[in-house]
Design a protein around this motif. Structure first.
Motif, PDB file in Angstrom:
ATOM      1  N   LEU A 157       7.612 -40.467 -37.505  1.00  0.00           N
ATOM      2  CA  LEU A 157       8.994 -40.187 -37.883  1.00  0.00           C
ATOM      3  C   LEU A 157       9.695 -41.437 -38.429  1.00  0.00           C
ATOM      4  O   LEU A 157      10.475 -41.350 -39.381  1.00  0.00           O
TER       5      LEU A 157
ATOM      6  N   TYR B 184      10.626 -40.596 -42.136  1.00  0.00           N
ATOM      7  CA  TYR B 184      12.021 -40.189 -42.221  1.00  0.00           C
ATOM      8  C   TYR B 184      12.994 -41.363 -42.171  1.00  0.00           C
ATOM      9  O   TYR B 184      14.205 -41.165 -42.236  1.00  0.00           O
TER      10      TYR B 184
ATOM     11  N   ILE C 105      14.099 -43.511 -39.877  1.00  0.00           N
ATOM     12  CA  ILE C 105      15.098 -43.518 -38.813  1.00  0.00           C
ATOM     13  C   ILE C 105      14.709 -44.562 -37.773  1.00  0.00           C
ATOM     14  O   ILE C 105      13.589 -45.088 -37.793  1.00  0.00           O
TER      15      ILE C 105
ATOM     16  N   ALA D 133      13.985 -41.617 -33.372  1.00  0.00           N
ATOM     17  CA  ALA D 133      12.700 -40.933 -33.466  1.00  0.00           C
ATOM     18  C   ALA D 133      12.223 -40.483 -32.092  1.00  0.00           C
ATOM     19  O   ALA D 133      11.707 -39.368 -31.923  1.00  0.00           O
TER      20      ALA D 133
ATOM     21  N   THR E 287      15.618 -35.112 -41.547  1.00  0.00           N
ATOM     22  CA  THR E 287      15.425 -35.199 -40.100  1.00  0.00           C
ATOM     23  C   THR E 287      15.597 -33.847 -39.410  1.00  0.00           C
ATOM     24  O   THR E 287      14.966 -33.610 -38.379  1.00  0.00           O
TER      25      THR E 287
ATOM     26  N   THR F 104      13.092 -32.144 -36.704  1.00  0.00           N
ATOM     27  CA  THR F 104      13.592 -31.617 -35.433  1.00  0.00           C
ATOM     28  C   THR F 104      13.063 -30.206 -35.175  1.00  0.00           C
ATOM     29  O   THR F 104      12.602 -29.884 -34.069  1.00  0.00           O
TER      30      THR F 104
END
Length: 465
Positions: free
Chosen positions: A282, A286, A288, A293, A347, A351
């Motif tokens: 992640l 992504y 982050i 994460a 994100t 999720t």
């Protein structure tokens, strides 16, 4: 009747809490992978991807090469729940404390050269800190899996003929709570106090787990003294009723049992090693933070806390155990495929993927573990579970090492990692689990294992009014 129900549910909460604390320590390192690989000047330990993969796989190394799980299953069936439980929870404590010692007292600058590299899966030049931490994680792994086998036999002992799948579902749910707690809070603790402190917290919880098992033993002794749960369920050693040779012969010829064993290794190889790298996936894809994460990944086990007992209750009341396993394997594989789609980088999408993985992580274990006692007699259950855990550990050792090497090979000089190839490994195991669960469902229809039948025995089936 009410008193007996209260006793068995009290026992469940105690032993499930012991198992939960084991899972806290098992997964406490998962969200710390990025920090462990960070430079020492930035508060990390400068572990390489290969070293981290070796550490993650070392959980299973003694279970496999020293046959500790197989031996542990025999010890359980021969000596009983109490002695085995003390041995298992004690090993978890010792392994956890060794981990903490390695992270807190051994410098990451010290290196060791290994002669045995397991065909390149283990780094030849490795930090001494990683090696000692792996030693501790391996000892912990023996204790944790042996505790899992023991707890499974305890739940079977107290809940056969009652809410067996619901009880095992709650046990699994509490284990997932341990995983979720570790993933959620481990990076926060590390940020505030240093990377070694989460390991100290985990070790302290395992000391408490040992104390809780002592409390269970007292309850179990009183139960065997004042009344039996089911004939043959007492904790007396089984020298007269247990024959290792006949046990192995019976298990070797049980096709349904081996299908469950192979399904177990493929499903868990697709999921549990992925959790060790999920935070990194992640963070890289992504973009982050590690904490964000970790919180997204924690949705996976948090969802199972509610869903696993729900699916277990469903299995108890209406059956369909083999069908639940098949559905769970399909969902997991679809989620892995979804994560490697390159043009979706939101994100919210990650999720949703983690939530769906949590559904899969609930469906399969809630049906798989209660299905084993339908196929294997109680007197052979410890050995049966130990063989399943042994085969499972082969995947839990080799897959993280394999993935760690692939991740290292696909990491650029800037530190960015392309996770497509490592994710294909998890997808292949997911596809294999789909095939095995479909065959198991077909076998159940033809050989009548009872996996599609409810677990709760009605008064009519018992011959009662």
């Amino acid at each position: 009747m009410a008193n007996g129900k209260m006793k068995r549910w009290t026992v469940l909460i105690i032993v499930a809490t012991v198992m939960m604390m084991g899972y806290v320590f098992w997964d406490i390192v998962s969200p710390l992978s990025t920090t462990l690989k960070a430079p020492i000047t930035e508060g990390g330990m400068a572990w390489s991807a290969e070293e981290y993969g070796f550490y993650a796989g070392s959980y299973s190394i003694f279970n496999i090469f020293l046959l500790m799980l197989f031996i542990g299953g025999i010890i359980l069936d021969k000596t009983g729940i109490r002695f085995t439980g003390f041995l298992a929870t004690g090993m978890m404590m010792m392994g956890a404390l060794t981990n903490y010692y390695a992270l807190s007292h051994i410098s990451p600058h010290e290196n060791t050269t290994l002669q045995f590299t397991l065909f390149g899966l283990i780094p030849e030049h490795i930090k001494t800190q990683v090696l000692i931490a792996a030693l501790g994680f391996g000892i912990f792994g023996v204790g944790c899996d042996l505790t899992g086998i023991t707890v499974s036999k305890i739940v079977t002992k107290w809940f056969t003929g009652h809410e067996l799948a619901s009880a095992m579902g709650i046990q699994v749910a509490m284990a997932r709570l341990g995983t979720a707690s570790a993933i959620s809070f481990s990076p926060l603790i590390a940020q505030q106090t240093g990377i070694a402190i989460p390991f100290l917290v985990g070790a302290a919880l395992l000391v408490l787990a040992f104390i809780l098992f002592i409390i269970y033993v007292g309850m179990d002794i009183r139960q065997d003294t004042h009344g039996k749960l089911n004939e043959g369920d007492s904790d007396k050693p089984l020298e007269k009723g247990y024959s290792l040779k006949s046990c192995l012969v019976n298990l070797a010829s049980n096709r349904g049992y081996w299908l469950i064993a192979l399904l177990c290794v493929c499903f868990y190889s697709s999921l549990r090693p992925f959790l060790k790298f999920a935070t990194d996936v992640l963070v890289n894809k992504y973009h982050i933070s590690e904490v964000s994460a970790g919180l997204i990944v924690s949705l996976l086990p948090y969802g199972t806390i509610v869903l696993t007992p729900l699916f277990g209750s469903l299995y108890d009341r209406i059956g369909r155990g083999a069908s639940l396993m098949l559905c769970g394997c399909i969902i997991l594989t679809a989620c892995h495929i979804g994560l490697i789609i390159p043009w979706i980088n939101a994100t919210w999408y990650a999720t949703i993927i983690m939530i769906l993985m949590g559904v899969s992580f609930s469906l399969v274990p809630s049906a798989m573990w209660p299905s084993v006692p339908k196929i294997v007699p109680l007197q052979q259950l410890g050995t049966a579970y130990s063989i399943i855990y042994y085969i499972q550990n082969i995947g839990l050792m080799l897959v993280p090492m394999w993935a760690g090497n692939l991740i290292g090979a696909h990491t650029s000089s800037t530190g960015h990692t392309d996770f497509t190839v490592p994710m294909l490994v998890f997808i292949c195991f997911g596809v294999a689990s789909i095939i095995l669960s479909a065959i198991l469902l077909w076998f159940d229809h033809h050989y009548h294992y009872g996996l599609e039948k409810a677990n709760i025995i009605s008064n009519e089936e018992l011959g009662l009014p």
